[in-house]
Design an enzyme around this catalytic site. Structure first.
Site, mmCIF file in Angstrom:
data_model
loop_
_atom_site.group_PDB
_atom_site.id
_atom_site.type_symbol
_atom_site.label_atom_id
_atom_site.label_comp_id
_atom_site.label_asym_id
_atom_site.label_seq_id
_atom_site.Cartn_x
_atom_site.Cartn_y
_atom_site.Cartn_z
ATOM 1 N N ARG A 1 0.897 -1.399 -0.164
ATOM 2 C CA ARG A 1 -0.201 0.249 -0.290
ATOM 3 C C ARG A 1 1.274 1.406 -0.136
ATOM 4 O O ARG A 1 0.206 2.030 -0.830
ATOM 5 C CB ARG A 1 -1.057 0.020 1.149
ATOM 6 C CG ARG A 1 -1.746 1.388 1.276
ATOM 7 C CD ARG A 1 -2.744 1.381 2.325
ATOM 8 N NE ARG A 1 -2.730 0.420 3.038
ATOM 9 C CZ ARG A 1 -2.528 0.909 4.527
ATOM 10 N NH1 ARG A 1 -1.403 1.604 4.504
ATOM 11 N NH2 ARG A 1 -1.986 0.242 5.178
ATOM 12 N N TYR B 1 -16.656 17.195 -15.426
ATOM 13 C CA TYR B 1 -16.858 15.600 -15.537
ATOM 14 C C TYR B 1 -18.274 15.303 -14.990
ATOM 15 O O TYR B 1 -17.635 15.859 -13.635
ATOM 16 C CB TYR B 1 -15.619 15.308 -15.624
ATOM 17 C CG TYR B 1 -15.768 13.897 -15.439
ATOM 18 C CD1 TYR B 1 -16.061 12.773 -16.526
ATOM 19 C CD2 TYR B 1 -15.751 13.080 -14.589
ATOM 20 C CE1 TYR B 1 -16.643 11.575 -16.399
ATOM 21 C CE2 TYR B 1 -16.000 12.033 -14.129
ATOM 22 C CZ TYR B 1 -16.261 10.451 -15.238
ATOM 23 O OH TYR B 1 -16.190 9.286 -15.711
ATOM 24 N N ASP C 1 -7.689 18.994 -14.233
ATOM 25 C CA ASP C 1 -7.664 17.997 -14.767
ATOM 26 C C ASP C 1 -7.386 17.626 -16.051
ATOM 27 O O ASP C 1 -7.607 18.725 -17.380
ATOM 28 C CB ASP C 1 -9.206 17.364 -14.374
ATOM 29 C CG ASP C 1 -9.678 15.891 -14.975
ATOM 30 O OD1 ASP C 1 -9.203 15.719 -15.523
ATOM 31 O OD2 ASP C 1 -10.766 15.556 -14.374
ATOM 32 N N LYS D 1 -7.800 7.099 -19.276
ATOM 33 C CA LYS D 1 -8.274 6.718 -21.040
ATOM 34 C C LYS D 1 -6.884 7.243 -21.367
ATOM 35 O O LYS D 1 -6.459 5.978 -21.706
ATOM 36 C CB LYS D 1 -9.144 8.674 -20.385
ATOM 37 C CG LYS D 1 -10.157 8.679 -19.990
ATOM 38 C CD LYS D 1 -11.755 7.866 -19.543
ATOM 39 C CE LYS D 1 -11.941 7.766 -17.786
ATOM 40 N NZ LYS D 1 -12.208 9.330 -17.844
HETATM 41 C C1 LIG Z 1 -13.437 9.555 -16.116
HETATM 42 C C2 LIG Z 1 -12.385 10.806 -15.630
HETATM 43 C C3 LIG Z 1 -12.404 10.820 -14.738
HETATM 44 C C4 LIG Z 1 -13.176 9.751 -13.292
HETATM 45 O O1 LIG Z 1 -11.896 9.007 -13.587
HETATM 46 P P1 LIG Z 1 -12.219 7.609 -13.063
HETATM 47 O O2 LIG Z 1 -10.931 6.911 -13.808
HETATM 48 O O3 LIG Z 1 -13.495 6.680 -14.265
HETATM 49 O O4 LIG Z 1 -12.701 7.970 -12.142
HETATM 50 C C5 LIG Z 1 -12.261 12.347 -14.126
HETATM 51 N N1 LIG Z 1 -12.247 13.702 -14.984
HETATM 52 C C6 LIG Z 1 -12.478 13.322 -16.255
HETATM 53 C C7 LIG Z 1 -12.032 14.818 -16.975
HETATM 54 C C8 LIG Z 1 -12.796 12.048 -16.564
HETATM 55 O O5 LIG Z 1 -12.644 11.930 -18.237
#
Ligand SMILES: *Cc1c(COP(=O)(O)O)cnc(C)c1O
Length: 387
Positions: free
Chosen positions: A55, A108, A181, A206
Site C-alpha cells: 500500500r 466531468y 484535470d 483514458k
Molecule cells: C473519467 C474521468 C474522470 C474520472 O476517472 P475514473 O478513472 O473514471 O475514476 C475524471 N475526470 C475526467 C475528465 C474524466 O474523463
C-alpha cells in the site's frame, strides 16, 4: 543515462525510459509486475530500496509514478485505483471542512458528483464557474476560504478551454492552488505544471492507459511540501493502483505520443466532415478557428486531441438514433482508447447532472475518435447521420 538526464530529454524518450532502470538482478527491460504485498527485511527496518508494504509503495507502481511525473515535468507522481480515487485523496489532503472550491460549471459528471455529494456533506463548499471566463472564475473565489481553483481543459463534453497560465495567476493571487484535470489532453498535448498549475489530475483510464483495459488515476505535483501531504494521504487512505493496473498503464504511456498524434489527425478529419453537414447544427472542437477557446488552446496545447462533440438538428431523438446506428464507433462510456466510441452525454456520462446547472444539451453527441482508418470513421458517421 541517469534518471536526471532522462527527465530532461524529449517527450518520447521520457515516455519510453523515465521511471525505470532495467531490473538490476535480471536485466529485464520491462518492469516486472511485483505481485507482492510485503517485502523481506534484512534485520528489523532493513528495507531493500525502501519497500516495506505494497500500500505504501510497490516497485511496479513506482515505475509508473516516475514515468507520469517525468511526462508532466513534475516533482512527484502518485498512482491511484481510479481517477476519482485520486481526486478524493487530493481533496482530503489539501482541504478541510469549511473550505471552498471553485469548480468548472461543465465538469466531468463523476467529479461533480464527488464534489457535490461526497465532499459537500463533509463540509467542502463549491461554486461552479465557466473555466473559459477568467473574470468569472476570479469572481467565484472567496478570499481566505477558497483553497483550490479546479479546472478541466478541454472540458467534458463541451470542450471549453481554460487559460491555465491566467487561471494560475488568479488562484495564486487569492492564496489558492490551481488544480488541472489533464485527462482530455494528456501530458503529450499539454503540461499544466509548466504553465503555473500546482497539481495535475488524471483519469489514466483514458488516454494515458489508452487501451480501455484498465481503470486508474494519477496526481502529479511540482512542490515538495504538497507532495509530502499527498504522499501521506495516498498511503493513509489507501486508494492505490495495484501492480497489474500500474503495469498496464505504464505500457500505455510508452505509445502515448504516437497515439495522440493519430487521435488528433483522425479527429481533424471527423471535424472536417461534420462541419457543414446539413444534419449537424454545431461542432465543438478547440481546433476550429471559430471555437471561442481556439487561441488559448493553440497557445497551450501541442494539438487539439481526439474528443469531438456535436449537436444534431433533429433533437434528442436523432442523437439517440445516431448513437444506435454507428458500427465502427462503439456505443459506450469512457474515452481515450484506441477504438472509437460514441455516446449521448445527457443520458449516459452526464445523466447524474440532469436538472442541475451542469445539464448538457439533449441533442449532443460526444465522440472519442480512435486510431482506426480515418475514412472508415467518416463513412460510419455519414451512414449513421443519414441525410
Ligand atoms: C473519467 C474521468 C474522470 C474520472 O476517472 P475514473 O478513472 O473514471 O475514476 C475524471 N475526470 C475526467 C475528465 C474524466 O474523463
Amino acid at each position: 543515462m541517469t534518471q536526471d538526464h532522462r527527465n530532461k530529454s524529449g517527450f518520447e524518450t521520457r515516455a519510453i525510459h523515465a521511471g525505470y532502470e532495467p531490473d538490476p538482478t535480471t536485466g529485464a527491460v520491462i518492469p516486472p509486475i511485483f505481485a507482492t504485498s510485503t517485502y523481506k527485511q534484512d534485520g528489523v527496518g532493513g528495507l531493500r530500496g525502501g519497500y516495506e508494504y505494497s500500500r505504501s509503495a510497490n516497485p511496479t507502481r513506482t515505475a509508473l509514478e516516475g514515468s507520469i511525473a517525468a511526462l508532466e515535468e513534475g516533482e512527484r507522481g502518485f498512482a491511484f485505483a481510479s481517477g476519482l480515487a485520486a481526486e478524493d485523496t487530493l481533496l482530503r489532503a489539501l482541504t478541510r471542512p469549511g473550505d471552498h472550491l471553485v469548480f468548472p460549471d461543465d465538469a466531468y459528471g463523476g467529479t461533480f458528483r464527488l464534489v457535490d455529494q461526497v465532499a459537500g456533506p463533509w463540509g467542502l463548499a463549491h461554486t461552479p464557474a465557466p473555466v473559459a471566463d477568467v473574470d468569472a472564475m476570479r469572481a467565484a473565489i472567496r478570499t481566505g476560504e477558497t483553497k483550490l481553483v479546479w479546472v478541466e481543459t478541454p472540458t467534458n463534453p463541451l470542450l471549453n478551454i481554460g487559460d491555465i497560465e491566467a487561471l494560475a495567476g488568479v488562484a495564486h493571487d487569492a492564496g489558492a492552488l490551481l488544480v488541472v484535470d489533464n485527462t482530455f489532453a494528456s501530458p503529450y498535448l499539454q503540461q499544466p505544471l509548466t504553465l503555473g498549475a500546482d497539481i495535475v489530475v488524471h483519469s489514466t483510464t483514458k488516454y494515458c492507459g489508452g487501451h480501455s483495459d484498465v481503470i486508474g488515476g494519477a496526481l502529479v505535483v511540482r512542490d515538495h511540501e504538497i507532495a509530502e501531504r499527498i504522499g501521506f494521504h495516498h498511503n493513509a487512505m489507501g486508494a492505490v493502483a495495484g501492480p497489474f493496473d500500474a503495469w498496464l498503464t505504464l505500457r500505455g504511456l510508452r505509445t502515448l505520443a504516437l497515439r495522440m498524434e493519430r487521435h488528433s489527425d483522425n479527429a481533424e478529419r471527423v471535424v472536417e466532415f461534420l462541419t457543414g453537414h446539413p444534419q449537424v447544427s454545431h461542432v465543438y472542437y478547440p481546433g476550429l478557428p471559430e471555437h471561442p477557446g481556439h487561441d488559448v488552446a493553440a497557445r497551450q496545447m501541442r494539438r487539439f486531441g481526439g474528443i469531438v462533440s456535436f449537436r444534431v438538428t433533429g433533437g434528442e431523438e436523432q442523437a439517440l438514433a445516431v448513437c444506435d446506428r454507428t458500427e465502427v464507433f462503439t456505443l459506450g462510456e469512457s474515452l481515450g482508447g484506441v477504438e472509437s466510441l460514441i455516446e449521448h452525454p445527457g443520458r449516459m456520462t452526464h445523466a447524474s447532472v440532469a436538472g442541475t446547472e451542469l445539464e448538457v444539451p439533449s441533442d449532443l453527441i460526444r465522440l472519442s475518435v480512435g486510431i482506426e482508418t480515418a475514412d472508415d470513421l467518416v463513412a460510419d458517421l455519414e451512414a449513421s447521420l443519414g441525410g
